[in-house]
Write a protein that holds these residues in place. Structure first.
Motif, PDB file in Angstrom:
ATOM      1  N   VAL A 207       0.809  -1.220   0.000  1.00 48.89           N
ATOM      2  CA  VAL A 207       0.000   0.000   0.000  1.00 48.89           C
ATOM      3  C   VAL A 207       0.843   1.272   0.000  1.00 48.89           C
ATOM      4  N   GLY A 208       2.158   1.105  -0.122  1.00 49.13           N
ATOM      5  CA  GLY A 208       3.036   2.266  -0.214  1.00 49.13           C
ATOM      6  C   GLY A 208       3.319   2.955   1.108  1.00 49.13           C
ATOM      7  N   ALA A 209       3.180   2.239   2.208  1.00 52.10           N
ATOM      8  CA  ALA A 209       3.501   2.791   3.532  1.00 52.10           C
ATOM      9  C   ALA A 209       4.960   2.490   3.853  1.00 52.10           C
ATOM     10  N   GLY A 210       5.685   3.491   4.306  1.00 59.65           N
ATOM     11  CA  GLY A 210       7.117   3.330   4.508  1.00 59.65           C
ATOM     12  C   GLY A 210       7.537   2.794   5.848  1.00 59.65           C
ATOM     13  N   GLU A 211       6.574   2.703   6.799  1.00 58.09           N
ATOM     14  CA  GLU A 211       6.925   2.281   8.149  1.00 58.09           C
ATOM     15  C   GLU A 211       5.891   1.300   8.704  1.00 58.09           C
ATOM     16  N   VAL A 212       6.391   0.389   9.537  1.00 60.51           N
ATOM     17  CA  VAL A 212       5.535  -0.508  10.315  1.00 60.51           C
ATOM     18  C   VAL A 212       5.873  -0.296  11.782  1.00 60.51           C
ATOM     19  N   TYR A 213       4.865  -0.038  12.596  1.00 59.95           N
ATOM     20  CA  TYR A 213       5.062   0.239  14.016  1.00 59.95           C
ATOM     21  C   TYR A 213       4.585  -0.928  14.877  1.00 59.95           C
ATOM     22  N   LEU A 214       5.362  -1.201  15.939  1.00 63.25           N
ATOM     23  CA  LEU A 214       4.983  -2.177  16.957  1.00 63.25           C
ATOM     24  C   LEU A 214       5.268  -1.559  18.315  1.00 63.25           C
ATOM     25  N   ALA A 215       4.360  -1.749  19.276  1.00 68.09           N
ATOM     26  CA  ALA A 215       4.462  -1.079  20.576  1.00 68.09           C
ATOM     27  C   ALA A 215       5.120  -1.937  21.651  1.00 68.09           C
ATOM     28  N   SER A 216       5.974  -2.877  21.286  1.00 64.86           N
ATOM     29  CA  SER A 216       6.676  -3.665  22.307  1.00 64.86           C
ATOM     30  C   SER A 216       7.553  -2.724  23.143  1.00 64.86           C
ATOM     31  N   HIS A 217       7.754  -3.073  24.407  1.00 67.30           N
ATOM     32  CA  HIS A 217       8.451  -2.169  25.326  1.00 67.30           C
ATOM     33  C   HIS A 217       9.495  -2.917  26.139  1.00 67.30           C
ATOM     34  N   SER A 218      10.264  -2.171  26.928  1.00 67.88           N
ATOM     35  CA  SER A 218      11.412  -2.751  27.626  1.00 67.88           C
ATOM     36  C   SER A 218      11.010  -3.782  28.668  1.00 67.88           C
ATOM     37  N   GLY A 219       9.807  -3.669  29.227  1.00 71.77           N
ATOM     38  CA  GLY A 219       9.363  -4.633  30.227  1.00 71.77           C
ATOM     39  C   GLY A 219       9.128  -6.023  29.675  1.00 71.77           C
ATOM     40  N   ASP A 220       9.003  -6.129  28.348  1.00 72.88           N
ATOM     41  CA  ASP A 220       8.790  -7.427  27.698  1.00 72.88           C
ATOM     42  C   ASP A 220      10.098  -8.161  27.413  1.00 72.88           C
ATOM     43  N   HIS A 221      11.227  -7.476  27.499  1.00 72.58           N
ATOM     44  CA  HIS A 221      12.482  -8.024  26.986  1.00 72.58           C
ATOM     45  C   HIS A 221      12.880  -9.335  27.646  1.00 72.58           C
TER      46      HIS A 221
END
Length: 220
Positions: free
Chosen positions: A114-128
């Protein structure tokens, strides 16, 4: 025009991120995954309702093979969700093998289409320390693979990778997010159980002990 694709679970982290991206003026499309988790039945309707409220395009992608083939207590086919604190020994059974790798790969292909340049994911440091596909080294190497695999058309973005869930909760509060429109509990019952590790982490994030958590729990 679509700037980016957000993997939206319906949980508080990804819903904060959607609110954050819209505040920044991003043109966002969202995708959610129905992969057979015990709490998909609660998360997905909340994701859909929030996207409708914000007039954001939203699609749900079915990945039924995960529940059929993979082993995890998070899945409908798995054992019971453990109660107790959000610690590695307690929460290890909830790991869904390579879940983020699968979802991000699909999201990257959709973004390129679809021509989108970015994919975002909300994973955070507490999951590491619990989930290997949330760790910085995983994010780094998968990001490189996606760049190569899309001929540098798509980048993966993990804006909350260096902060914890409480900081995400504080950000969501500043953005005016109503957290009752998000879901966390892994058991996926009528209301949050208040005893599983995910609820324990939500209470920490939303400052339950300070009286700032609007969530109704079965066990307060």
């Amino acid at each position: 025009m679509t700037d980016c694709i957000l993997v939206l679970s319906g949980g508080m982290d990804s819903t904060v991120l959607l609110t954050d991206l819209l505040k920044q003026g991003k043109q966002v499309q969202t995708i959610s995954f129905d992969y057979g988790s015990k709490h998909n039945c609660q998360e997905l309707p909340m994701a859909a309702a929030y996207c409708q409220e914000k007039a954001v395009p939203h699609q749900i992608i079915k990945l039924s093979f995960i529940d059929e083939l993979f082993s995890s207590s998070l899945l409908q086919s798995g054992e019971d969700i453990p109660d107790g604190s959000y610690q590695e020994a307690n929460m290890k059974s909830t790991v869904v093998p390579f879940r983020n790798g699968i979802m991000l790969s699909i999201a990257a292909g959709f973004a390129e289409s679809v021509g989108a340049g970015e994919v975002y994911l909300a994973s955070h440091s507490g999951d590491h320390f619990i989930y290997p596909d949330c760790r910085p080294e995983f994010n780094r190497f998968l990001s490189e693979a996606v760049l190569i695999g899309t001929d540098k058309q798509v980048s993966l973005v993990f804006p909350y990778a260096d902060i914890d869930k409480r900081q995400i909760g504080d950000l969501g509060r500043k953005l005016g997010l109503d957290f009752t429109k998000t879901w966390t509990c892994y058991k996926g019952e009528e209301i949050h159980c208040g005893t599983c590790g995910a609820c324990d982490e939500r209470k920490y994030a939303l400052r339950h002990s300070e009286g700032m958590d609007p969530t109704i729990y079965q066990n307060q």
